[in-house]
Design a protein around this motif. Sequence first.
Motif, PDB file in Angstrom:
ATOM      1  N   GLU A 234       0.833  -1.202   0.000  1.00 24.96           N
ATOM      2  CA  GLU A 234       0.000   0.000   0.000  1.00 24.96           C
ATOM      3  C   GLU A 234       0.870   1.256   0.000  1.00 24.96           C
ATOM      4  O   GLU A 234       0.602   2.214  -0.739  1.00 24.96           O
ATOM      5  CB  GLU A 234      -0.926   0.005   1.214  1.00 24.96           C
ATOM      6  CG  GLU A 234      -1.870   1.205   1.227  1.00 24.96           C
ATOM      7  CD  GLU A 234      -2.892   1.141   2.341  1.00 24.96           C
ATOM      8  OE1 GLU A 234      -4.000   1.686   2.145  1.00 24.96           O
ATOM      9  OE2 GLU A 234      -2.599   0.560   3.407  1.00 24.96           O
TER      10      GLU A 234
ATOM     11  N   PRO B 241      -4.947  -2.950   0.935  1.00 26.32           N
ATOM     12  CA  PRO B 241      -4.904  -4.314   1.476  1.00 26.32           C
ATOM     13  C   PRO B 241      -6.190  -5.098   1.250  1.00 26.32           C
ATOM     14  O   PRO B 241      -6.142  -6.306   0.997  1.00 26.32           O
ATOM     15  CB  PRO B 241      -4.639  -4.099   2.969  1.00 26.32           C
ATOM     16  CG  PRO B 241      -3.943  -2.779   3.051  1.00 26.32           C
ATOM     17  CD  PRO B 241      -4.551  -1.950   1.953  1.00 26.32           C
ATOM     18  N   ASP B 242      -7.345  -4.429   1.323  1.00 32.44           N
ATOM     19  CA  ASP B 242      -8.598  -5.161   1.137  1.00 32.44           C
ATOM     20  C   ASP B 242      -8.866  -5.494  -0.330  1.00 32.44           C
ATOM     21  O   ASP B 242      -9.846  -6.166  -0.650  1.00 32.44           O
ATOM     22  CB  ASP B 242      -9.778  -4.413   1.752  1.00 32.44           C
ATOM     23  CG  ASP B 242     -10.009  -3.044   1.134  1.00 32.44           C
ATOM     24  OD1 ASP B 242      -9.312  -2.698   0.149  1.00 32.44           O
ATOM     25  OD2 ASP B 242     -10.884  -2.313   1.621  1.00 32.44           O
TER      26      ASP B 242
ATOM     27  N   GLU C 146      -6.466 -10.643  -2.461  1.00 31.76           N
ATOM     28  CA  GLU C 146      -6.919 -11.961  -2.004  1.00 31.76           C
ATOM     29  C   GLU C 146      -5.681 -12.826  -1.785  1.00 31.76           C
ATOM     30  O   GLU C 146      -5.087 -13.329  -2.740  1.00 31.76           O
ATOM     31  CB  GLU C 146      -7.845 -12.603  -3.038  1.00 31.76           C
ATOM     32  CG  GLU C 146      -8.337 -13.980  -2.601  1.00 31.76           C
ATOM     33  CD  GLU C 146      -9.075 -14.726  -3.697  1.00 31.76           C
ATOM     34  OE1 GLU C 146      -9.443 -15.901  -3.453  1.00 31.76           O
ATOM     35  OE2 GLU C 146      -9.266 -14.167  -4.803  1.00 31.76           O
TER      36      GLU C 146
END
Length: 199
Positions: free
Chosen positions: A91, A98-99, A102
Amino acid sequence: MSSGSPSRAELRALLDGVLLDPEEAAALDVHGRTDAAVLVPLFLDANGAPRVVLTRRREDLRRHPGEISFPGGRQDPEDANLCATALREAEEEIGLAPDGVELIGALQPTPTIATGYAVYPFVGLIEPGQTWRPEEAEVSEVLEFTLDELRAGYGRRRLIRRGVPFRTDTYVVGDHLVWGATARMLGDLFERLDAAAGA
């Protein structure tokens, strides 16, 4: 994998059987004074070709100037674990949320010979069409190569670093040279993919 372009689900299934479990990989002991982690971001482009995201470091940096690597860095005390380190660094370095990752597994941790790091690589699937935000102080360029391009550019080459010649595994795409720990991680990824494909 089916003939033609793989789907994301097929790529995930292929890798799921050959990657290391992230927690087990993080527990492996690797020679190195400092723990670090990198993210190996993979996505399928519009043609269904698997691509990997790498960064080129700025030429004016004291450590590893101009080198190509996966986004990552040393573990901070506040990081919950090494996987968190990889996500945080991705990031910070390229603006990958981060979200939006996967996490699907890990590669074999590898030491850096010159700088004494134990580097833990984590593999994550991301969506295509990202708008990268390279960290100006450290990253000069964000690169997206197909795995086929990297494979085609493999070779054992003679390099000279700090006046010392040596032969090492490398991957060349255009005028971009990947070597060192990053090349070893790519080699590990390709070996695992070949094993999964029964090659």
